[in-house]
Design a protein around this motif. Structure first.
Motif, PDB file in Angstrom:
ATOM      1  N   TRP A   1      -5.348   2.310  -0.130  1.00 10.56           N
ATOM      2  CA  TRP A   1      -4.883   1.703   1.114  1.00 10.56           C
ATOM      3  C   TRP A   1      -4.961   2.691   2.271  1.00 10.56           C
TER       4      TRP A   1
ATOM      5  N   ARG B   1      -2.845  -1.881  11.536  1.00  8.17           N
ATOM      6  CA  ARG B   1      -3.394  -2.746  10.487  1.00  8.17           C
ATOM      7  C   ARG B   1      -3.435  -2.002   9.159  1.00  8.17           C
TER       8      ARG B   1
ATOM      9  N   ALA C   1      -5.116  -1.919   5.442  1.00  2.00           N
ATOM     10  CA  ALA C   1      -6.227  -2.351   4.593  1.00  2.00           C
ATOM     11  C   ALA C   1      -5.890  -1.952   3.162  1.00  2.00           C
TER      12      ALA C   1
ATOM     13  N   LYS D   1      -6.072  -7.493   4.364  1.00  2.00           N
ATOM     14  CA  LYS D   1      -5.741  -6.785   5.594  1.00  2.00           C
ATOM     15  C   LYS D   1      -4.538  -7.458   6.248  1.00  2.00           C
TER      16      LYS D   1
END
Length: 563
Positions: A473, A490, A492, A556
């Motif tokens: 991540w 954000r 991921a 996401k």
């Protein structure tokens, strides 16, 4: 799977009652005064009539006092609630600061009855003497729809044709302030959005339930609106509002309008304003520093702008901070960002002025369009950028902008949301066939003429920067500006990966922008599933939590927080 009805169980000691007979049974036999407060969107005649009928059936007499019959004359109400300088403005007026007391010249005496009940009801009933106080409510989305359809009512003006301008800028500020002041004294919350299927939540249970929700992740009830430019993503992908013209706007989390569903099942649920949770538990929801800065106003909103198979939004801007505060009455302004949940290199975002833009020529062309219906090409003045999926566009107040057709924008913005100062709307008619109103004079007064050319590209179209990472991540900063009080990040996450986070005393708002979804797990042991396209508030009081990728692919998740 995207849920339209996220629902939360009431506190263990809360009492929920459905149906008029059961609700009337919760009232005392008397002698007593019962006040039923609430907005003008409630069907007050129906409410009072059903309560009186059910009380009579059990042998309790009820005298009715409709406070609306004792308001000051309509012309006087208007004079008191709208600033003189706003009277000629067809678009906006400064937020009303009046107490509900201003609806009355003098309140009629309302002493206790000799026997039975005196039922005092209507907007302002909570100002009278009472032994028991209920708050009857209809969500704002239904009030707005009723006014738009010509069947609604404005505060203090029963029986007159209602208008949205007054609803937004006079009625709602007055009603919200009054409701919030009563929040700790309400003995019962009465949901009457379905007049023949009311649900009552006792006041102590209401406060206990909101106190618990203020310490765990919570999702508000979303809803979708149609507009002349709207697209159909919500209908095609989520299956919502199949009979509507379109699903242009999805209100995911807009503090002043959002509601939380409380109940065990759809037949016995009450919708309670999200704002009430902030009022009753400000430090737990917002965090101490955010509360000190914004009071009880939840300052970030999430909503969708759906132009998939739709049209371009109007070219517009939002008020700068001083103008917003002095002219419109909001203490902070409408900064925005556009996150491209769906977009492509072939669709557009309009953002900022071209380097060679001539403001005088721009004014001339928008005036000709507004007055004579002469078409213009916004790209003669406004920059455009490819609306690539996953891209974030920063939109500080005063910046020209619009989403083009074919996009799904996740709008991550400051909470003020009723101030789109439109310059040009493609000569598009409204539902009645008239050109949509263009408050371009307000827009020109706020246009940031210096935000043009290369400066727009450098400042407002930022590249993601990784700020934290771990096994499978990473967390990226997508956009931050000194003049904007919040930032957008954000996560991921690879398949099966999990990432730790901590509110550190400031709420977070999450939205799944790619992948099946995540599970949010708090240190206190609460778990909340969050599916694709859903939005979740993580209150400041949650502290440490974990995001765990769900499904068989990467995920996401966008996150916004106050800086």
């Amino acid at each position: 799977m995207y849920r339209l009805d996220p629902r939360y169980a009431p506190a263990p000691q809360a009492v929920m009652t459905a149906g008029w007979q059961g609700i009337a049974a919760e009232l005392p036999h008397g002698p007593a005064i019962v006040a039923v407060e609430g907005p003008p969107s409630v069907d007050w005649e129906h409410l009072a009539g059903r309560l009186q009928q059910k009380l009579a059936a059990r042998g309790t007499a009820a005298i009715l006092l409709d406070v609306r019959q004792h308001y000051a004359p309509p012309a006087e109400i208007r004079r008191r609630t709208v600033h003189r300088k706003d009277a000629a403005d067809p678009y906006y007026c400064k937020l009303a600061e009046n107490p509900l007391d201003d609806l009355f010249d003098a309140r009629p005496p309302a002493g206790p009855p000799a026997g039975g009940l005196l039922l005092v009801y209507g907007p302002g009933a909570g100002l009278f003497r009472y032994d028991l106080l209920w708050y009857a409510d209809v969500p704002k989305r239904l009030a707005e729809a009723a006014v738009a359809a010509g069947t609604g009512a404005n505060l203090g003006l029963p029986g007159e044709q209602a208008d949205l301008r007054r609803l937004f800028y006079v009625d709602w500020p007055m009603l919200d302030r009054h409701r919030d002041a009563l929040a700790r004294r309400i003995d019962g919350w009465l949901d009457v959005q379905q007049p023949d299927q009311p649900v009552l939540l006792d006041g102590a249970g209401l406060r206990d339930t909101l106190a618990a929700l203020a310490r765990r992740p919570v999702r508000t009830r979303p809803y979708f609106n149609s507009t002349p430019w709207g697209g159909h993503w919500g209908q095609h992908e989520l299956g919502v509002n199949p009979g509507a013209h379109n699903t242009a706007l999805s209100y995911e989390l807009i503090g002043p309008e959002a509601g939380i569903l409380i109940g065990e099942e759809p037949q016995a649920q009450a919708e309670v304003p999200f704002q009430l949770m902030c009022v009753l538990n400000p430090e737990q929801v917002l965090g101490p520093d955010v509360h000190a800065r914004f009071g009880t106003s939840f300052p970030i909103r999430f909503d969708y702008l759906d132009t998939v198979e739709g049209g371009n939004l109007s070219v517009h801007c939002h008020p700068k901070e001083l103008y917003m505060r002095e002219r419109f009455g909001w203490p902070y302004t409408q900064h925005e960002t556009y996150y491209m949940t769906i977009g492509s290199p072939d669709t557009k975002i309009f953002l900022g002025l071209r380097e060679d833009a001539d403001i005088d020529l721009f004014r001339k062309e928008i005036e000709e369009a507004a007055t004579d219906g002469v078409p213009m090409d916004p790209e003669d003045h406004v920059l455009t950028f490819p609306a690539e999926q996953g891209r974030l566009f920063m939109i500080p107040a005063g910046t020209l902008h619009a989403s083009g057709a074919g996009n799904l924008v996740l709008e991550i913005s400051a909470t003020p949301y009723l101030y789109s100062l439109r310059f040009y709307d493609w000569l598009r008619p409204d539902a009645d066939g008239n050109l949509r109103p263009l408050p371009y004079e307000h827009g020109l007064a706020n246009l940031e003429a210096g935000r043009r050319g290369e400066r727009v590209t450098c400042e407002l179209v930022q590249e993601p920067r990784t700020i934290r990472s771990g096994d499978g991540w990473r967390e990226e900063l997508l956009g931050a500006l000194d003049e904007m009080f919040y930032e957008v990040r954000r996560y991921a996450l690879d398949v099966g990966a999990s990432a730790r986070d901590d509110t550190s005393g400031r709420f977070h708002v999450l939205n799944v922008v790619e992948g099946e979804g995540v599970t949010v797990e708090t240190e206190a042991g609460d778990r909340h599933e969050l599916a694709y396209a859903e939005t979740l508030t993580v209150p400041a009081a949650v502290g440490r939590y974990r995001l765990r990728a769900a499904g068989g692919g990467p995920v996401k998740v966008v996150k916004a927080l106050v800086r």
